[in-house]
Design an enzyme around this catalytic site. Structure first.
Site, PDB file in Angstrom:
ATOM      1  N   ASP A 134      44.285  37.743  37.803  1.00 40.40           N
ATOM      2  CA  ASP A 134      44.550  38.625  37.471  1.00 40.40           C
ATOM      3  C   ASP A 134      46.597  38.171  36.561  1.00 40.40           C
ATOM      4  OD1 ASP A 134      45.523  41.284  35.947  1.00 40.40           O
ATOM      5  OD2 ASP A 134      45.356  42.021  38.867  1.00 40.40           O
TER       6      ASP A 134
HETATM    7  C1  BGC Z   1      45.872  44.296  36.205  1.00 38.25           C
HETATM    8  C2  BGC Z   1      44.670  44.225  35.552  1.00 38.25           C
HETATM    9  C3  BGC Z   1      44.628  44.169  34.255  1.00 38.25           C
HETATM   10  C4  BGC Z   1      45.509  42.879  33.893  1.00 38.25           C
HETATM   11  C5  BGC Z   1      45.052  42.487  32.419  1.00 38.25           C
HETATM   12  C6  BGC Z   1      46.973  43.152  35.437  1.00 38.25           C
HETATM   13  O1  BGC Z   1      48.413  43.776  35.161  1.00 38.25           O
HETATM   14  O2  BGC Z   1      46.544  43.719  37.479  1.00 38.25           O
HETATM   15  O3  BGC Z   1      44.005  44.886  36.286  1.00 38.25           O
HETATM   16  O4  BGC Z   1      43.213  43.965  33.927  1.00 38.25           O
HETATM   17  O5  BGC Z   1      46.987  42.538  33.830  1.00 38.25           O
HETATM   18  O6  BGC Z   1      45.712  43.636  32.333  1.00 38.25           O
END
Ligand code: BGC
Length: 730
Positions: free
Chosen positions: A258
């Site tokens: 993530d």
């Molecule tokens: C979130 C993810 C997301 C990623 C990219 C993160 O802050 O937890 O779910 O896919 O950002 O935007």
């Protein structure tokens, strides 16, 4: 797909790469913006980038791919975007999609979203989110399919199928990414990013199966969660990432961290330096790093010191290359075709899925549907009656508010010249505390036959990092509703929100309540279809709705306890107002309940009314026992005894009465949507096999245990006549 061997093409490519180029493939960078900065061009051209995120301008995306093809080995880029519930055309939030209990529609919406996103250069989405969510305070419950493992699995598989199509290399397909592995939905207190404290039997039986099912269905990639699970953030949690994901499940797809999650291992306090963080994540086979640069900065050093072998780096890089290969990027099929924008068919689909997502919670005196022929005037009130942006919901980067049709616009259209629409928003936003707009709303109400109030939450009140401690209506909305109700006119309340809300007071101040989630681009016409009776509501709750926030967590498939409210002490529950003054110490009621709220939620999982009444006969078992290699069929006759055509969602629940571990009081094992004309009856049958009775047992093996099971065929998780069957050994 689970076991993807290296092809000759990947091996050859890998053999031509320098260590730096291999590590370059592991880096995903933020490419948002309306131009390509020099540093990004240089990084892509020199092979230091494997994927980008957040560039959706078709021309700039194509330009980035051209630059990548100009690099020494010409490897194209993964191009990611959070396409969560639509792209330009926005479908209901995933929680709303789950409320349709219609996986086929969910698949169609994902398919249409994939085609729209692909036409903008996107080849990878970070969706579906498969976090079982039992806490409505958590803002990301909006992105989930709710509290149930089975429903989440069905919806997750449908979305994966929709995004990926029959072939990932199809120009209208994009790769899915199941997230957040695992347990993010159990964030303590519903506070985003907090630790997830999940007992092992719940992790294996409740939180993991949706991931396993989506992986079996071919999900191309997976994202570990930010959460600390049992002392190890998922990004460095070897039990989750190695033992379960890569071990038992043999997942060889791409694992992407993530955002900044590898670097954040230092903030969690698991790693002292970014180098240690890179080592932990690489050992847990996190293939690609999003945003932070621990791999880019430290993997080479870790290889030099021998802490990580080049073979281990090869394995990470191969996962990235394999997904590029599956997407057709390596053999030049990368370009995605332009698509006319918008497509009427997409908007029609958005209206259908929004309509099917809406749940009728209350309909006192059958105030709904409104009788179009007798209707002369409607007061349309509330901050969400005409809020094109807010009705789209959270996680919308690309949604086009100009494409949104609001309830006000749809009512104006439907009313043509024969119904007077008196509109007064009364409040500027859902958080507005001012009463200054009330008098205009009351004038509108007094001039109308019926009041329809559009209340709830703006889109920004749910989603990532947007948790709430109080899940009642924000601002002065309840006060507004009370003032409207005091006019004596019938009040229909339509709630648009990103989470289940505590609606006890709203029910008291409304004749009818429709829960419409954030329904996306076509929320307005979808709601109006139901208000005016063009269709009967068919949505069912994908989560329990609490009476008040203090009941949370409250979910239908809880454990029985030694003193259940329907057990030996049933009927002993004494509520706060019934306790005698000076009462001596007793274990009042001897069951699991609250003195002030009792033991039941406001609405159970699976609940939803229609414009008719459906009668369920007791289930009929075709035989009394099941053997390990056999099946058992259970049927129930359902009859539409009202006078509207409806779609009824018939639900199958079971309870394993005695196990090597305690088992939930009920578990959903099947459902079927059945169309019933007035007076029509149908027999709905479900077939169970040992797979449906299996769980992760005391010894952690997966299987079923002989003994007695209870079975219900019911309209929700709290009703239905029980019957029993036995699972016999051999
Ligand atoms: C979130 C993810 C997301 C990623 C990219 C993160 O802050 O937890 O779910 O896919 O950002 O935007």
């Amino acid at each position: 797909m689970i076991n993807e061997p290296e092809t000759h093409e990947i091996k050859t490519l890998l053999s031509q790469m320098s260590l730096e180029e291999k590590i370059g493939q592991l880096q995903m960078v933020d490419a948002s913006g309306d131009s390509i900065p020099d540093w990004l061009e240089e990084a892509v051209r020199s092979g230091r980038v494997g994927g980008v995120i957040n560039q959706v301008d078709p021309a700039l995306s194509a330009r980035l791919q051209d630059i990548a093809r100009d690099s020494r080995l010409g490897v194209p880029l993964l191009s990611a975007r959070d396409v969560i519930h639509g792209f330009k055309t926005v479908y209901p939030i995933p929680l709303g999609q789950a409320a349709t209990w219609n996986p086929d529609l969910v698949k169609q919406a994902a398919r249409a979203s994939a085609a729209e996103a692909a036409a903008h250069g996107v080849n990878w989405t970070f969706s579906p989110m498969l976090d079982v969510s039992r806490d409505p305070r958590w803002g990301r419950i909006a992105e989930s399919f709710g509290e149930d493992t089975y429903l989440t699995s069905q919806m997750g598989v449908a979305m994966v199928d929709g995004y990926q199509g029959d072939d990932l290399a199809d120009p209208t397909s994009i790769a899915a990414c199941v997230k957040h592995f695992a347990g993010y939905g159990a964030a303590e207190g519903g506070r985003d990013y907090s630790a997830a404290n999940i007992p092992d039997n719940e992790l294996r039986n409740v939180y993991l199966p949706p991931f396993w099912n989506a992986i079996k269905a071919g999900a191309a990639s997976l994202m570990p969660s930010f959460s600390d699970v049992d002392g190890l953030p998922a990004t460095a949690n070897d039990t989750l990432m190695l033992e379960i994901l890569r071990g038992y499940w043999e997942f060889e797809g791409l694992v992407v961290s993530d955002w900044d999650a590898i670097a954040e291992l230092t903030v969690h306090g698991l790693a002292g330096t970014y180098q240690e963080a890179a080592l932990l994540a690489a050992k847990c086979r996190v293939d690609m790093e999003m945003s932070s640069t621990a791999y880019a900065d430290h993997l080479q050093g870790l290889v030099s010191s021998g802490a990580v072998s080049e073979a281990e780096v090869d394995r990470l890089t191969s996962a990235v290359l394999r997904m590029k290969q599956r997407l057709g990027l390596l053999d030049g099929r990368a370009s995605r075709p332009a698509k006319p924008d918008p497509l009427q068919a997409d908007l029609d689909l958005a209206q259908t899925i929004a309509r099917e997502s809406i749940v009728l919670l209350q309909n006192t005196g059958n105030v709904l549907p409104l009788q179009r022929s007798a209707l002369r005037s409607i007061a349309v009130v509330g901050p969400l009656a005409d809020a094109p942006h807010d009705q789209m919901g959270t996680w919308v980067f690309d949604g086009d508010a100009a494409r949104s049709k609001t309830p006000l616009a749809a009512l104006n259209e439907a009313g043509d010249d024969t119904v007077d629409i008196h509109f007064a928003s009364a409040l500027e936003t859902s958080r507005d505390r001012s009463h200054t707009g009330f008098s205009a709303a009351l004038d509108a109400a007094n001039a109308s036959d019926v009041i329809v109030a559009f209340l709830g939450e703006e889109s920004i009140l749910s989603g990532e990092a947007h948790s709430r401690a109080d899940i009642t209506l924000p601002g002065a909305q309840l006060a507004l509703l009370k003032a409207l109700k005091a006019t004596g006119k019938p009040v229909v309340t339509v709630i648009l929100a990103g989470r289940p809300l505590a609606l006890k007071d709203v029910l008291a101040e409304s004749d009818a309540v429709l829960f419409a989630w954030h329904g996306g681009s076509m929320a307005g016409p979808a709601i109006v279809d139901l208000l005016l009776g063009a269709a009967s509501p068919s949505g069912r709750l994908p989560t329990t709705f609490p009476r008040s926030v203090g009941q949370v967590p409250i979910y239908y498939n809880h454990k029985r306890s030694g003193r259940p409210t329907d057990g030996e002490h049933a009927g002993e529950m004494v509520l706060i107002d019934d306790i005698d003054p000076g009462a001596p110490q007793t274990s009042l009621g001897m069951t699991a309940f609250y003195l002030d709220e009792g033991d039941k939620p406001l609405f159970p999982f699976g609940y939803g009314l229609t414009y008719s009444q459906i009668h369920y006969d007791a289930p009929d078992l075709h035989q009394a026992a099941l053997t390990p290699d056999g099946t058992l069929t259970a049927s129930a006759r359902v009859r539409n005894v009202g006078d509207h055509a409806v779609t009824e969602t018939v639900q199958l629940y079971i309870c394993d009465q005695v196990g090597s571990l305690t088992r939930p009081v009920r578990e959903l094992k099947g459902f079927e949507r059945v169309a019933l004309a007035p007076g029509e009856e149908k027999t709905v049958s479900f077939t169970l096999s040992i797979a449906d009775l299996s769980f992760s047992r005391r010894d952690k093996s997966w299987g079923a245990e002989p003994g007695w099971f209870t079975l219900w065929i019911a309209p929700d998780a709290q009703s239905g006549a029980p019957t029993a069957f036995e699972l016999r050994e051999g």
